[in-house]
Structure formats: C-alpha cells, structure tokens
Design a protein around this motif. Structure first.
Motif, PDB file in Angstrom:
ATOM      1  N   LYS A  26     -18.489  19.981 -31.759  1.00  0.00           N
ATOM      2  CA  LYS A  26     -17.984  19.065 -32.787  1.00  0.00           C
ATOM      3  C   LYS A  26     -18.132  17.627 -32.320  1.00  0.00           C
ATOM      4  O   LYS A  26     -18.129  17.339 -31.128  1.00  0.00           O
ATOM      5  CB  LYS A  26     -16.520  19.350 -33.091  1.00  0.00           C
ATOM      6  CG  LYS A  26     -16.307  20.739 -33.664  1.00  0.00           C
ATOM      7  CD  LYS A  26     -14.864  21.017 -33.963  1.00  0.00           C
ATOM      8  CE  LYS A  26     -14.779  22.462 -34.430  1.00  0.00           C
ATOM      9  NZ  LYS A  26     -13.710  22.723 -35.299  1.00  0.00           N
ATOM     10  N   VAL A  27     -18.254  16.739 -33.301  1.00  0.00           N
ATOM     11  CA  VAL A  27     -18.250  15.302 -33.031  1.00  0.00           C
ATOM     12  C   VAL A  27     -17.010  14.728 -33.681  1.00  0.00           C
ATOM     13  O   VAL A  27     -16.722  15.017 -34.852  1.00  0.00           O
ATOM     14  CB  VAL A  27     -19.529  14.622 -33.585  1.00  0.00           C
ATOM     15  CG1 VAL A  27     -19.403  13.106 -33.557  1.00  0.00           C
ATOM     16  CG2 VAL A  27     -20.753  15.062 -32.807  1.00  0.00           C
ATOM     17  N   HIS A  28     -16.262  13.925 -32.933  1.00  0.00           N
ATOM     18  CA  HIS A  28     -15.061  13.255 -33.427  1.00  0.00           C
ATOM     19  C   HIS A  28     -15.379  11.771 -33.562  1.00  0.00           C
ATOM     20  O   HIS A  28     -15.668  11.106 -32.559  1.00  0.00           O
ATOM     21  CB  HIS A  28     -13.895  13.459 -32.460  1.00  0.00           C
ATOM     22  CG  HIS A  28     -13.457  14.885 -32.343  1.00  0.00           C
ATOM     23  ND1 HIS A  28     -12.245  15.313 -32.797  1.00  0.00           N
ATOM     24  CD2 HIS A  28     -14.087  15.979 -31.852  1.00  0.00           C
ATOM     25  CE1 HIS A  28     -12.124  16.608 -32.577  1.00  0.00           C
ATOM     26  NE2 HIS A  28     -13.239  17.033 -32.001  1.00  0.00           N
ATOM     27  N   LEU A  29     -15.350  11.286 -34.798  1.00  0.00           N
ATOM     28  CA  LEU A  29     -15.649   9.879 -35.066  1.00  0.00           C
ATOM     29  C   LEU A  29     -14.369   9.071 -35.158  1.00  0.00           C
ATOM     30  O   LEU A  29     -13.376   9.521 -35.744  1.00  0.00           O
ATOM     31  CB  LEU A  29     -16.425   9.738 -36.377  1.00  0.00           C
ATOM     32  CG  LEU A  29     -17.756  10.468 -36.471  1.00  0.00           C
ATOM     33  CD1 LEU A  29     -18.365  10.272 -37.859  1.00  0.00           C
ATOM     34  CD2 LEU A  29     -18.709  10.007 -35.386  1.00  0.00           C
ATOM     35  N   VAL A  30     -14.411   7.874 -34.609  1.00  0.00           N
ATOM     36  CA  VAL A  30     -13.295   6.942 -34.700  1.00  0.00           C
ATOM     37  C   VAL A  30     -13.369   6.275 -36.066  1.00  0.00           C
ATOM     38  O   VAL A  30     -14.398   5.711 -36.440  1.00  0.00           O
ATOM     39  CB  VAL A  30     -13.363   5.890 -33.577  1.00  0.00           C
ATOM     40  CG1 VAL A  30     -12.244   4.884 -33.714  1.00  0.00           C
ATOM     41  CG2 VAL A  30     -13.339   6.574 -32.216  1.00  0.00           C
ATOM     42  N   VAL A  31     -12.269   6.323 -36.817  1.00  0.00           N
ATOM     43  CA  VAL A  31     -12.250   5.819 -38.193  1.00  0.00           C
ATOM     44  C   VAL A  31     -11.473   4.516 -38.268  1.00  0.00           C
ATOM     45  O   VAL A  31     -10.307   4.464 -37.870  1.00  0.00           O
ATOM     46  CB  VAL A  31     -11.595   6.846 -39.142  1.00  0.00           C
ATOM     47  CG1 VAL A  31     -11.573   6.344 -40.555  1.00  0.00           C
ATOM     48  CG2 VAL A  31     -12.312   8.179 -39.064  1.00  0.00           C
ATOM     49  N   PRO A  32     -12.096   3.456 -38.783  1.00  0.00           N
ATOM     50  CA  PRO A  32     -11.338   2.228 -39.030  1.00  0.00           C
ATOM     51  C   PRO A  32     -10.211   2.516 -40.032  1.00  0.00           C
ATOM     52  O   PRO A  32     -10.460   3.071 -41.107  1.00  0.00           O
ATOM     53  CB  PRO A  32     -12.383   1.272 -39.622  1.00  0.00           C
ATOM     54  CG  PRO A  32     -13.701   1.830 -39.204  1.00  0.00           C
ATOM     55  CD  PRO A  32     -13.510   3.311 -39.117  1.00  0.00           C
ATOM     56  N   THR A  33      -8.994   2.161 -39.696  1.00  0.00           N
ATOM     57  CA  THR A  33      -7.840   2.544 -40.511  1.00  0.00           C
ATOM     58  C   THR A  33      -7.746   1.827 -41.846  1.00  0.00           C
ATOM     59  O   THR A  33      -7.064   2.298 -42.743  1.00  0.00           O
ATOM     60  CB  THR A  33      -6.533   2.304 -39.730  1.00  0.00           C
ATOM     61  OG1 THR A  33      -6.489   0.935 -39.334  1.00  0.00           O
ATOM     62  CG2 THR A  33      -6.438   3.217 -38.526  1.00  0.00           C
ATOM     63  N   VAL A  34      -8.398   0.703 -42.003  1.00  0.00           N
ATOM     64  CA  VAL A  34      -8.286  -0.059 -43.249  1.00  0.00           C
ATOM     65  C   VAL A  34      -9.273   0.400 -44.318  1.00  0.00           C
ATOM     66  O   VAL A  34      -9.276  -0.132 -45.415  1.00  0.00           O
ATOM     67  CB  VAL A  34      -8.469  -1.577 -42.996  1.00  0.00           C
ATOM     68  CG1 VAL A  34      -7.358  -2.099 -42.109  1.00  0.00           C
ATOM     69  CG2 VAL A  34      -9.831  -1.864 -42.386  1.00  0.00           C
ATOM     70  N   GLU A  35     -10.112   1.363 -44.008  1.00  0.00           N
ATOM     71  CA  GLU A  35     -11.149   1.806 -44.931  1.00  0.00           C
ATOM     72  C   GLU A  35     -10.900   3.234 -45.412  1.00  0.00           C
ATOM     73  O   GLU A  35     -10.291   4.032 -44.718  1.00  0.00           O
ATOM     74  CB  GLU A  35     -12.523   1.774 -44.242  1.00  0.00           C
ATOM     75  CG  GLU A  35     -12.974   0.416 -43.807  1.00  0.00           C
ATOM     76  CD  GLU A  35     -13.588  -0.400 -44.927  1.00  0.00           C
ATOM     77  OE1 GLU A  35     -13.839   0.130 -46.018  1.00  0.00           O
ATOM     78  OE2 GLU A  35     -13.806  -1.600 -44.702  1.00  0.00           O
ATOM     79  N   GLN A  86     -11.716  14.645 -42.576  1.00  0.00           N
ATOM     80  CA  GLN A  86     -10.921  13.531 -42.084  1.00  0.00           C
ATOM     81  C   GLN A  86      -9.510  14.031 -41.856  1.00  0.00           C
ATOM     82  O   GLN A  86      -8.884  14.588 -42.750  1.00  0.00           O
ATOM     83  CB  GLN A  86     -10.918  12.373 -43.079  1.00  0.00           C
ATOM     84  CG  GLN A  86     -10.224  11.153 -42.532  1.00  0.00           C
ATOM     85  CD  GLN A  86     -10.543   9.895 -43.305  1.00  0.00           C
ATOM     86  OE1 GLN A  86     -11.326   9.903 -44.226  1.00  0.00           O
ATOM     87  NE2 GLN A  86      -9.938   8.801 -42.899  1.00  0.00           N
ATOM     88  N   LYS A  87      -9.032  13.844 -40.620  1.00  0.00           N
ATOM     89  CA  LYS A  87      -7.672  14.232 -40.290  1.00  0.00           C
ATOM     90  C   LYS A  87      -7.165  13.424 -39.106  1.00  0.00           C
ATOM     91  O   LYS A  87      -7.914  13.147 -38.183  1.00  0.00           O
ATOM     92  CB  LYS A  87      -7.558  15.732 -40.022  1.00  0.00           C
ATOM     93  CG  LYS A  87      -8.575  16.337 -39.102  1.00  0.00           C
ATOM     94  CD  LYS A  87      -8.386  17.848 -39.039  1.00  0.00           C
ATOM     95  CE  LYS A  87      -9.613  18.514 -38.459  1.00  0.00           C
ATOM     96  NZ  LYS A  87      -9.489  19.936 -38.423  1.00  0.00           N
ATOM     97  N   SER A  88      -5.928  13.035 -39.188  1.00  0.00           N
ATOM     98  CA  SER A  88      -5.255  12.307 -38.112  1.00  0.00           C
ATOM     99  C   SER A  88      -6.039  11.098 -37.604  1.00  0.00           C
ATOM    100  O   SER A  88      -6.222  10.916 -36.407  1.00  0.00           O
ATOM    101  CB  SER A  88      -4.961  13.254 -36.945  1.00  0.00           C
ATOM    102  OG  SER A  88      -4.194  14.345 -37.364  1.00  0.00           O
ATOM    103  N   GLY A  89      -6.533  10.264 -38.514  1.00  0.00           N
ATOM    104  CA  GLY A  89      -7.199   9.034 -38.123  1.00  0.00           C
ATOM    105  C   GLY A  89      -8.581   9.206 -37.527  1.00  0.00           C
ATOM    106  O   GLY A  89      -9.108   8.277 -36.916  1.00  0.00           O
ATOM    107  N   GLN A  90      -9.155  10.376 -37.685  1.00  0.00           N
ATOM    108  CA  GLN A  90     -10.517  10.585 -37.207  1.00  0.00           C
ATOM    109  C   GLN A  90     -11.272  11.508 -38.153  1.00  0.00           C
ATOM    110  O   GLN A  90     -10.677  12.164 -38.998  1.00  0.00           O
ATOM    111  CB  GLN A  90     -10.523  11.155 -35.786  1.00  0.00           C
ATOM    112  CG  GLN A  90      -9.895  12.522 -35.659  1.00  0.00           C
ATOM    113  CD  GLN A  90      -9.906  13.014 -34.217  1.00  0.00           C
ATOM    114  OE1 GLN A  90     -10.641  12.524 -33.387  1.00  0.00           O
ATOM    115  NE2 GLN A  90      -9.082  13.992 -33.927  1.00  0.00           N
ATOM    116  N   ILE A  91     -12.573  11.539 -37.999  1.00  0.00           N
ATOM    117  CA  ILE A  91     -13.408  12.453 -38.775  1.00  0.00           C
ATOM    118  C   ILE A  91     -14.016  13.435 -37.785  1.00  0.00           C
ATOM    119  O   ILE A  91     -14.599  13.035 -36.776  1.00  0.00           O
ATOM    120  CB  ILE A  91     -14.500  11.703 -39.552  1.00  0.00           C
ATOM    121  CG1 ILE A  91     -13.838  10.852 -40.645  1.00  0.00           C
ATOM    122  CG2 ILE A  91     -15.516  12.669 -40.148  1.00  0.00           C
ATOM    123  CD1 ILE A  91     -14.776   9.938 -41.378  1.00  0.00           C
TER     124      ILE A  91
END
Length: 175
Positions: free
Chosen positions: A130-139, A84-89
């Motif tokens: 690589k796969v870049h996942l969008v991460v919900p910021t509140v979790e 996890q880095k910079s709001g993404q995985i």
C-alpha cells in the motif's frame, strides 16, 4: 491470438499521460492482450527509449505468463482502491506483495485532484503493498493520479522491479 504492446514512454508531450492511461485501460479490456510499461525508461527529448533490452524482457514476461502459462511476475503494481481515512489516502495495489521505489529513494509521482480540478503533488510512504499519501487538510480531493506528467520520474515498482503504470483512480471517502 495474443497481442503484446509497449506503453508510450515518458517524454515532454502534454497529452501523453492521458494516452498512457488509455493504453493501460485497453490492456484490461482487450482479450489476450498485454502491455509492457516503459514510462520509467523514457527520455524527455527522445520518443524512442534507449533501453530496448529491458522493454523486450518485459514483453517476454507477459508472453511467458499469458501465452505459455509460466508462473512469472509479468506486470508492475496495479492500483485497485484509494480510500481517504484519518487525514491520509491509502492506495491498495495488486500484482505486488511488496512495493518499493526503483531507485531506493523517496517515492515520487503521486498527485491529487481537488474539487476545483486542480492537480496538487503530494508525498507518500510505502507500507507493504500500500501507499499512504499525506493529504493537505484544507483540501477536498476526488481523484488520485500517478505518473501524470508527460515526462515522469515516478518510481513505484513491485518486488520484481516492474514499474507501475500511469493511472487515474477515483477516491473513496471513508472519513
């Protein structure tokens, strides 16, 4: 003596994601064994995949590579790291120079487990291997899951068109 087997396909049975993952882990632990992934060939109502030739071809590739020492791509992409880095995985894969989706549509099949143990489906994009996942910021998340539904429409493949297996991977937090 080599032993090759077929992973359980997708069907609407609740315990099957965990069982598919156990089969994957065994293929890494048992010497001279290999597993052909079949989750992409499943049917939600029939335990027996109809596309036997594709499964046979996947088994043959394993035998060609591992028993007969031929230079063929025999497995789909395998996740090795999730950071996890910079709001993404970002998930890094081996057995793939280039990732894509089997149906040339939107990437499907990824979800995250939060600190409360809840599973949340997420979207992502492919960049190289690589796969870049969008991460919900509140979790806050601890685990990445792929194809973790009993009947999955997960569609990640490598450049040879071979599918990725169901997996569970601990998340490294590098924020």
């Amino acid at each position: 003596f080599p032993f090759y087997y077929v992973q359980l396909s997708s069907i609407d049975r609740p315990s099957w994601p965990s069982f598919r993952f156990a089969q994957y882990k065994l293929s890494k632990e048992i010497p001279k064994s290999g597993m052909a992934v079949s989750l992409d060939l499943g049917d939600s109502l029939d335990v027996h995949p109809k596309k036997k030739e594709e499964i046979g071809n996947r088994l043959a590739k394993l035998a060609l590579r591992d028993t007969y020492n031929r230079s063929v791509m025999a497995t789909g992409p395998e996740a090795v790291k999730a950071e996890q880095k910079s709001g993404q995985i970002v998930i890094t894969f081996k057995a793939a120079k280039r990732l894509e989706t089997a149906d040339k549509k939107v990437l499907q099949g990824f979800s995250l487990v939060n600190e409360k143990g809840q599973i949340i489906a997420v979207s992502g994009v492919i960049k190289g291997n690589k796969v870049h996942l969008v991460v919900p910021t509140v979790e806050k998340f601890k685990t990445v899951l792929y194809a973790w539904e009993p009947f999955s429409r997960a569609n990640l493949v490598n450049e040879a068109g071979l599918p990725g297996s169901t997996f569970k991977l601990a998340l490294t937090n590098n924020q």
